[in-house]
Design a protein around this motif. Structure first.
Motif, PDB file in Angstrom:
ATOM      1  N   PRO A   1       0.814  -1.218   0.000  1.00 51.76           N
ATOM      2  CA  PRO A   1       0.000   0.000   0.000  1.00 51.76           C
ATOM      3  C   PRO A   1       0.850   1.271   0.000  1.00 51.76           C
ATOM      4  CG  PRO A   1      -0.844  -1.566   1.601  1.00 51.76           C
ATOM      5  CD  PRO A   1       0.434  -2.142   1.071  1.00 51.76           C
TER       6      PRO A   1
ATOM      7  N   GLY B   1       0.217   4.047   1.106  1.00 56.12           N
ATOM      8  CA  GLY B   1       0.145   4.752   2.389  1.00 56.12           C
ATOM      9  C   GLY B   1       1.359   4.507   3.271  1.00 56.12           C
ATOM     10  N   GLN B   2       1.983   3.327   3.145  1.00 55.65           N
ATOM     11  CA  GLN B   2       3.148   3.038   3.994  1.00 55.65           C
ATOM     12  C   GLN B   2       4.349   3.885   3.591  1.00 55.65           C
ATOM     13  OE1 GLN B   2       3.951  -1.049   5.081  1.00 55.65           O
ATOM     14  NE2 GLN B   2       1.864  -1.637   4.533  1.00 55.65           N
TER      15      GLN B   2
ATOM     16  N   SER C   1      13.754   0.232   3.804  1.00 50.86           N
ATOM     17  CA  SER C   1      13.398  -0.409   5.064  1.00 50.86           C
ATOM     18  C   SER C   1      11.900  -0.658   5.234  1.00 50.86           C
ATOM     19  CB  SER C   1      13.949   0.391   6.250  1.00 50.86           C
ATOM     20  OG  SER C   1      13.548   1.731   6.151  1.00 50.86           O
ATOM     21  N   ILE C   2      11.088  -0.158   4.333  1.00 47.75           N
ATOM     22  CA  ILE C   2       9.640  -0.421   4.449  1.00 47.75           C
ATOM     23  C   ILE C   2       9.130  -1.220   3.247  1.00 47.75           C
ATOM     24  CG2 ILE C   2       7.353   0.632   4.612  1.00 47.75           C
ATOM     25  CD1 ILE C   2       8.821   3.112   5.834  1.00 47.75           C
TER      26      ILE C   2
ATOM     27  N   PRO D   1      11.526  -4.887   2.165  1.00 47.14           N
ATOM     28  CA  PRO D   1      11.400  -6.080   3.021  1.00 47.14           C
ATOM     29  C   PRO D   1      10.057  -6.794   2.821  1.00 47.14           C
ATOM     30  CG  PRO D   1      12.223  -4.238   4.303  1.00 47.14           C
ATOM     31  CD  PRO D   1      11.829  -3.689   2.965  1.00 47.14           C
ATOM     32  N   GLN D   2       9.015  -6.026   2.546  1.00 46.06           N
ATOM     33  CA  GLN D   2       7.715  -6.660   2.316  1.00 46.06           C
ATOM     34  C   GLN D   2       7.609  -7.198   0.901  1.00 46.06           C
ATOM     35  OE1 GLN D   2       4.257  -4.527   4.101  1.00 46.06           O
ATOM     36  NE2 GLN D   2       5.756  -2.955   4.562  1.00 46.06           N
TER      37      GLN D   2
ATOM     38  N   ARG E   1       9.474 -10.481   0.391  1.00 45.50           N
ATOM     39  CA  ARG E   1       8.721 -11.625   0.926  1.00 45.50           C
ATOM     40  C   ARG E   1       7.660 -12.083  -0.065  1.00 45.50           C
ATOM     41  NH1 ARG E   1       9.728  -8.822   5.865  1.00 45.50           N
ATOM     42  NH2 ARG E   1       9.992 -10.192   7.660  1.00 45.50           N
TER      43      ARG E   1
ATOM     44  N   ILE F   1       4.959 -13.010   7.864  1.00 48.98           N
ATOM     45  CA  ILE F   1       4.661 -12.042   8.920  1.00 48.98           C
ATOM     46  C   ILE F   1       3.484 -12.557   9.727  1.00 48.98           C
ATOM     47  CG2 ILE F   1       3.980  -9.678   9.395  1.00 48.98           C
ATOM     48  CD1 ILE F   1       5.124  -9.091   6.501  1.00 48.98           C
ATOM     49  N   ALA F   2       3.645 -12.610  11.039  1.00 51.48           N
ATOM     50  CA  ALA F   2       2.609 -13.166  11.903  1.00 51.48           C
ATOM     51  C   ALA F   2       1.257 -12.503  11.670  1.00 51.48           C
ATOM     52  CB  ALA F   2       3.010 -13.013  13.361  1.00 51.48           C
ATOM     53  N   GLY F   3       0.233 -13.315  11.510  1.00 54.08           N
ATOM     54  CA  GLY F   3      -1.123 -12.794  11.388  1.00 54.08           C
ATOM     55  C   GLY F   3      -1.434 -12.178  10.038  1.00 54.08           C
ATOM     56  N   TYR F   4      -0.440 -12.127   9.166  1.00 51.49           N
ATOM     57  CA  TYR F   4      -0.595 -11.395   7.904  1.00 51.49           C
ATOM     58  C   TYR F   4      -0.884 -12.352   6.766  1.00 51.49           C
ATOM     59  CZ  TYR F   4       0.569  -8.029   4.233  1.00 51.49           C
ATOM     60  OH  TYR F   4       0.537  -7.193   3.150  1.00 51.49           O
TER      61      TYR F   4
END
Ligand SMILES: Nc1ncnc2c1ncn2[C@@H]1O[C@H](COP(=O)(O)OP(=O)(O)O)[C@@H](O)[C@H]1O
Ligand SMILES: [Mg+2]
Lengths: 223, 271
Positions: free
Chosen positions: A115, A117-118, A135-136, A139-140, A143, A216-219
């Motif tokens: 997104p 927005g990040q 760094s934002i 990394p995502q 993955r 990522i946990a819960g993601y």
């Protein structure tokens, strides 16, 4: 019985080809990553000119057959600028260039799915765009790229057999060489197929492990 | 006060901001200033330009014309260092949180402390834990955004902004993405900030909150500020203001929603 002995006798020779095959695939994945990631970043965040230049690069490498690229570079370009590299290295570079085009599109898709927005939030905290991307976003995005990357790995592995045409001593070339001497075509090609299959499976399994390891946990990505 | 005094005395001031996006004039010559202890509230229908205005103030959206002043100093918008300086001093809270999904609550806060403030990892984490404590989430430090409720996410986002020691906070409808039962916990945090005198500009439709805490209400419509005054003036029952008219419509909507629970969702997403 004679067949089994022939296969066993030649097995070490063929197995040595696995190292060449792995060298081609891992090298190409690495080169493709090193070039493909900046291409993807440029394609998402770059200026109009940058994006156009990258699109042309991607079109070229996706639009030309790998076999033609191998000949073009080995007999053409590298010859012309008289760089003398061994067949395996040239093959590795060519596969890597082609892979960079495909990998850039994997990474571009993942970057665009984070997104916007990040990135804004990073900016709002006073981070520079390059800090935020590193760094934002990345990394995502990396993955999310693992499944596509796993696919790219298995395609590259099979494309690497084309390097046989240049004489790279990989699994394919060695199997063919032994088969044409011993006439045990069927069992030897089945053995080679099995080797490719094992290497594919091992790599895909490893990447699947990494995917879970870095989840990522819960993601979960909403469909 | 004259305009110049306004700018000089204000902590943060945005003057004569205009923005065009895709050939449409989205903001038409709007201005706002915040000083110590101010809580200025933007109200107006969806699409009025409140989010755009807030994001122009810290230059997340570039403006066609107008100026931003931080503590009387004009910000050079063409200069990246100058922009980063502005943004470090102006915290922003988004409607949909914009937490970093791959980082835990505490890492969400410590990231900018390390990258922008150059704090060591331990110092950044210590500071981050203090901020989490302040918003009542000390025991959620190790959870990822996907493991938090909406209200908790927004409190982490507030803690993340506060960790940078902002001089002013911009809040864009901080409670409107939340389920009704989670609004209170976020408003409590904002209340607390207001009580400590944190200067804020906030877009919100929480009218009780506005009535009791706003120092000024600015009513926006179609990219312009139509009305601007103290809440007790604009919202007085005898007032003929557009603001009051708009708010009573909001109120009706809410009452209808309370009587028929099945349309609660629609009513909330419109406000
Ligand atoms: N990137 C964009 N391009 C074109 N129009 C936009 C863009 N972003 C927002 N707008 C328009 O700007 C207007 C104001 O939007 P916004 O600031 O989000 O209003 P509000 O926050 O008050 O609901 C809306 O009409 C919206 O459609
Ligand atoms: Mg908005």
């Amino acid at each position: 019985m004679q067949t089994i002995i022939t296969i066993l006798e030649n097995m070490p020779y063929i197995l040595m080809g696995s190292f060449i095959t792995l060298y081609l695939v891992i090298g190409a994945l690495f080169i493709g990553f090193i070039i493909g990631l900046p291409l993807a970043i440029g394609q998402v965040y770059g200026s109009r000119i940058t994006r156009l230049a990258i699109s042309l690069y991607v079109w070229f490498f996706r639009g030309v057959p790998i076999l033609l690229l191998l000949f073009l570079f080995y007999f053409g370009i590298f010859n012309l600028i008289s760089i003398n590299l061994d067949v395996a290295t040239v093959s590795c570079i060519v596969l890597g260039l082609a892979s960079s085009a495909y990998q850039s599109q994997i990474f571009r898709g993942s970057i665009q799915s984070i997104p916007y927005g990040q990135l804004k939030a990073g900016r709002a905290l006073g981070m520079t765009d390059s800090q935020s991307i590193r760094s934002i976003i990345l990394p995502q995005a990396l993955r999310l790229s693992i499944p596509g990357w796993s696919n790219e790995y298995s395609i590259l592995l099979k494309d690497s057999a084309l390097c046989f045409a240049l004489g790279a001593p990989d699994i394919m070339a060695r199997t063919h060489f032994v088969a044409s001497r011993t006439y045990e075509y069927l069992p030897l090609y089945i053995t080679a197929a099995f080797l490719y299959f094992l290497i594919t499976l091992a790599g895909v399994r490893l990447l699947r492990y990494l995917e879970r390891r870095f989840a990522i946990a819960g993601y979960t990505l909403s469909a | 006060m004259t305009n110049e005094n306004n700018i000089k005395n204000a902590l943060l001031s945005a003057q004569n901001i205009s923005v065009t996006l895709g050939n449409r004039l989205i903001l038409n010559d709007v201005s706002i200033s915040v000083g110590a202890g101010d809580l200025k509230v933007l109200i107006g229908p969806s699409g009025a330009g409140k989010s755009t205005f807030l994001q122009c103030i810290n230059q997340l959206i570039p403006t066609d014309s107008g100026s931003i002043y931080l503590e009387g100093e004009r910000i050079n918008m063409a200069n990246n260092a100058s922009l980063c300086h502005l943004r470090q001093n102006v915290g922003m809270i988004f409607q949909d949180f914009n937490l970093f999904d791959h980082l835990t609550a505490v890492e969400n806060i410590s990231l900018a402390l390390r990258k922008v403030r150059n704090l060591s990892k331990e110092d950044a984490n210590d500071r981050a834990r203090k901020e989490l404590n302040r918003v009542g989430l000390a025991n959620r430090a190790g959870l990822y955004p996907a493991q938090l409720s909406g209200g908790q996410k927004q409190r982490v986002a507030i803690a993340r902004a506060l960790a940078m020691d902002p001089k002013v906070l911009l809040l864009d409808e901080p409670t409107s993405a939340l389920d009704p039962e989670l609004v209170g916990e976020v408003l409590a945090v904002i209340n607390d900030l207001a009580a400590h005198g944190m200067p804020m500009i906030m877009a919100t439709h929480q009218m009780d909150f506005v009535r009791s805490l706003a120092t000024e209400v600015l009513f926006m419509e179609s990219g312009s500020i139509i009305e601007q005054d103290k809440p007790h003036v604009l919202l007085a029952s005898t007032s003929k203001s557009r603001t009051l008219d708009f708010c009573s419509k909001l109120n009706n909507l809410r009452q209808v929603a309370e009587h028929s629970p099945e349309i609660t969702c629609t009513a909330n997403s419109n406000t």
